[in-house]
Design a protein around this motif. Structure first.
Motif, PDB file in Angstrom:
ATOM      1  N   SER A   1       0.833  -1.215   0.000  1.00  0.00           N
ATOM      2  CA  SER A   1       0.000   0.000   0.000  1.00  0.00           C
ATOM      3  C   SER A   1       0.861   1.255   0.000  1.00  0.00           C
ATOM      4  CB  SER A   1      -0.866   0.056   1.260  1.00  0.00           C
ATOM      5  OG  SER A   1      -1.702  -1.041   1.311  1.00  0.00           O
ATOM      6  N   PRO A   2       0.238   2.403  -0.316  1.00  0.00           N
ATOM      7  CA  PRO A   2       1.004   3.655  -0.219  1.00  0.00           C
ATOM      8  C   PRO A   2       1.496   3.879   1.210  1.00  0.00           C
ATOM      9  CG  PRO A   2      -1.046   4.001  -1.420  1.00  0.00           C
ATOM     10  CD  PRO A   2      -1.118   2.618  -0.846  1.00  0.00           C
TER      11      PRO A   2
ATOM     12  N   HIS B   1       4.230  -1.992  -5.447  1.00  0.00           N
ATOM     13  CA  HIS B   1       4.343  -1.017  -4.384  1.00  0.00           C
ATOM     14  C   HIS B   1       3.339   0.107  -4.550  1.00  0.00           C
ATOM     15  CE1 HIS B   1       8.215  -1.148  -1.971  1.00  0.00           C
ATOM     16  NE2 HIS B   1       7.321  -0.589  -1.180  1.00  0.00           N
ATOM     17  N   TYR B   2       2.921   0.689  -3.451  1.00  0.00           N
ATOM     18  CA  TYR B   2       2.190   1.959  -3.477  1.00  0.00           C
ATOM     19  C   TYR B   2       0.941   1.910  -4.350  1.00  0.00           C
ATOM     20  CZ  TYR B   2       7.101   3.208  -2.550  1.00  0.00           C
ATOM     21  OH  TYR B   2       8.372   3.239  -2.099  1.00  0.00           O
ATOM     22  N   ALA B   3       0.400   0.727  -4.595  1.00  0.00           N
ATOM     23  CA  ALA B   3      -0.642   0.607  -5.607  1.00  0.00           C
ATOM     24  C   ALA B   3      -2.031   0.849  -5.038  1.00  0.00           C
ATOM     25  CB  ALA B   3      -0.580  -0.784  -6.223  1.00  0.00           C
TER      26      ALA B   3
ATOM     27  N   SER C   1       3.425   2.619  -8.552  1.00  0.00           N
ATOM     28  CA  SER C   1       1.969   2.591  -8.316  1.00  0.00           C
ATOM     29  C   SER C   1       1.245   2.150  -9.579  1.00  0.00           C
ATOM     30  CB  SER C   1       1.426   3.972  -7.951  1.00  0.00           C
ATOM     31  OG  SER C   1       2.158   4.545  -6.923  1.00  0.00           O
TER      32      SER C   1
ATOM     33  N   ARG D   1       8.038   6.618  -7.277  1.00  0.00           N
ATOM     34  CA  ARG D   1       6.896   6.010  -6.574  1.00  0.00           C
ATOM     35  C   ARG D   1       5.732   5.804  -7.537  1.00  0.00           C
ATOM     36  NH1 ARG D   1      10.913   7.188  -4.088  1.00  0.00           N
ATOM     37  NH2 ARG D   1      11.096   7.367  -1.823  1.00  0.00           N
TER      38      ARG D   1
ATOM     39  N   LEU E   1      -3.136   9.053  -3.393  1.00  0.00           N
ATOM     40  CA  LEU E   1      -3.318   7.645  -3.779  1.00  0.00           C
ATOM     41  C   LEU E   1      -4.298   6.950  -2.836  1.00  0.00           C
ATOM     42  CD1 LEU E   1       0.363   6.640  -4.663  1.00  0.00           C
ATOM     43  CD2 LEU E   1      -1.563   6.758  -6.254  1.00  0.00           C
TER      44      LEU E   1
ATOM     45  N   PHE F   1       1.111  10.375  -1.560  1.00  0.00           N
ATOM     46  CA  PHE F   1       0.564   9.156  -0.949  1.00  0.00           C
ATOM     47  C   PHE F   1      -0.862   9.368  -0.440  1.00  0.00           C
ATOM     48  CE2 PHE F   1       5.143   7.707  -0.079  1.00  0.00           C
ATOM     49  CZ  PHE F   1       5.159   6.927  -1.231  1.00  0.00           C
TER      50      PHE F   1
END
Ligand code: TXA
Ligand code: MG
Length: 336
Positions: free
Chosen positions: A143-144, A230-232, A327, A323, A295, A292
């Motif tokens: 997660s973000p 990542h960060y999706a 994502s 990042r 997102l 973030f």
């Protein structure tokens, strides 16, 4: 809870006893444990759902703790140069691992990542624990990263006993990671300290391939964190590299209630879809600070496809770009 003197003492004691705590830093919130206690550190991986082969950063509140706690085998000359210029601050330096570092922290590597954060609450917690603290970002793996205590609560409620609320993180993206365990210093993750700033101090700095590109199947990740998705957000995020007019037209041509835009602030009034602004064009500080949270806002909706602005790659924007392409799962549409 608020980071009062009393609460900081309580959290410091709990950390020394092997418990976990969510703590603010100037970059993102961290999920901290005593870095010298392998069993406590193992709990971090459980709470995040993090793969055990992804090593953690060790946080200190005074440079002298590196030697006092035997965190590194030997401090490289260049580490002094970096420390003098950028510590305390959003820079993590990889050095040869010392005898006190448990395998859980270094994921079996013979190196260790050290960071001296500048946030007064982070420093106070480390000092209260009187231990170096291992702390990844306090999000569920993938997660973000969290930039508010609310984000940490969202991901970690019921899993950890303490969250200290230090407000919104100033930088908003994680620290820059550089390794000094390579023939030439190498940037592994861009962040609050820019590549340009690092070159000013060190001269030659290489940039790891994974910073800008997707690793090929079977290619070794210098920084294990770089190989994971990542960060999706839950929605499908696609970056659109185009000038201002073309971006707006591209998105508006596809407008419906299931489509959104991760855009610059000035795009908002021009778009016919739900928009998630992350700072003005060219204002890299704001973009890093907002990314973030934007997102995570997408995840609060049932939007299915989000078209995102493709950030610049100079200065702090390199961290934003790094990042965002993750994502988006490296999905970029380039409009001529
Ligand atoms: O700003 C930050 O760095 C935040 C705050 C809490 O300090 N922490 C953070 O930790 O972002 P984390 O675990 O989310 O990211 C650490 C990154 C990962 O990509 C990991 O693979 C890399 O640093 N790393 C840690 N130790 C390493 C090592 N010995 N060699 C190469 N990469 C390493
Ligand atoms: Mg992380």
């Amino acid at each position: 809870m608020l980071p009062t003197k009393e609460n900081i003492t309580t959290v410091g004691r709990a950390l020394r006893q092997g418990m976990l705590a969510g703590i603010p830093t100037e970059t993102v919130y961290g999920l901290a444990a005593n870095a010298l206690d392998g069993a406590a550190v193992a709990e971090i991986f459980k709470a995040k759902g993090r793969p055990m082969d992804n090593p953690l950063i060790v946080h200190i509140s005074d440079f002298s703790q590196i030697e006092r706690f035997s965190l590194v085998r030997q401090i490289p000359e260049k580490a002094y140069l970096l420390a003098r210029k950028f510590w305390p601050g959003p820079l993590t330096v990889i050095m040869p691992k010392g005898i006190a570092i448990p395998d859980e922290v270094s994921a079996g590597l013979d190196t260790v990542a050290i960071r001296f954060p500048s946030h007064p609450v982070t420093k106070a917690v480390i000092a209260a624990a009187d231990r170096p603290l291992a702390a990844p970002s306090a999000n569920t793996s993938g997660s973000p990263s969290p930039t508010t205590a609310g984000h940490v609560y969202h991901d970690m409620q019921g899993k950890i006993p303490y969250i200290l609320d230090g407000g919104i993180c100033e930088v908003g993206v994680e620290s820059t990671v550089i390794t000094l365990c390579a023939p030439v210093p190498m940037l592994l993750r861009p962040g609050g300290i820019t590549l340009e700033q690092l070159k000013d101090v060190l001269g030659d700095v290489e940039v790891n391939d994974a910073v800008l590109h997707k690793l090929k199947d079977g290619e070794k990740a210098e920084s294990p964190g770089m190989k994971y998705k990542h960060y999706a957000p839950k929605a499908d995020l696609i970056l659109v590299k185009a000038d201002d007019d073309k971006f707006i037209r591209f998105v508006n041509d596809r407008a419906d209630e299931k489509t959104g835009a991760l855009c610059y602030d000035e795009d908002m009034p021009l778009l016919n879809v739900r928009s998630f602004p992350f700072g003005c064009k060219g204002d890299y500080t704001a973009q890093a600070n907002r990314l973030f949270d934007a997102l995570r806002e997408i995840d609060e909706t049932d939007i299915q496809t989000v078209y995102g602005r493709c950030p610049d790659t100079q200065g702090l924007a390199l961290a934003v770009y790094n990042r965002l392409i993750r994502s988006a799962g490296f999905e970029v549409i380039e409009l001529a």
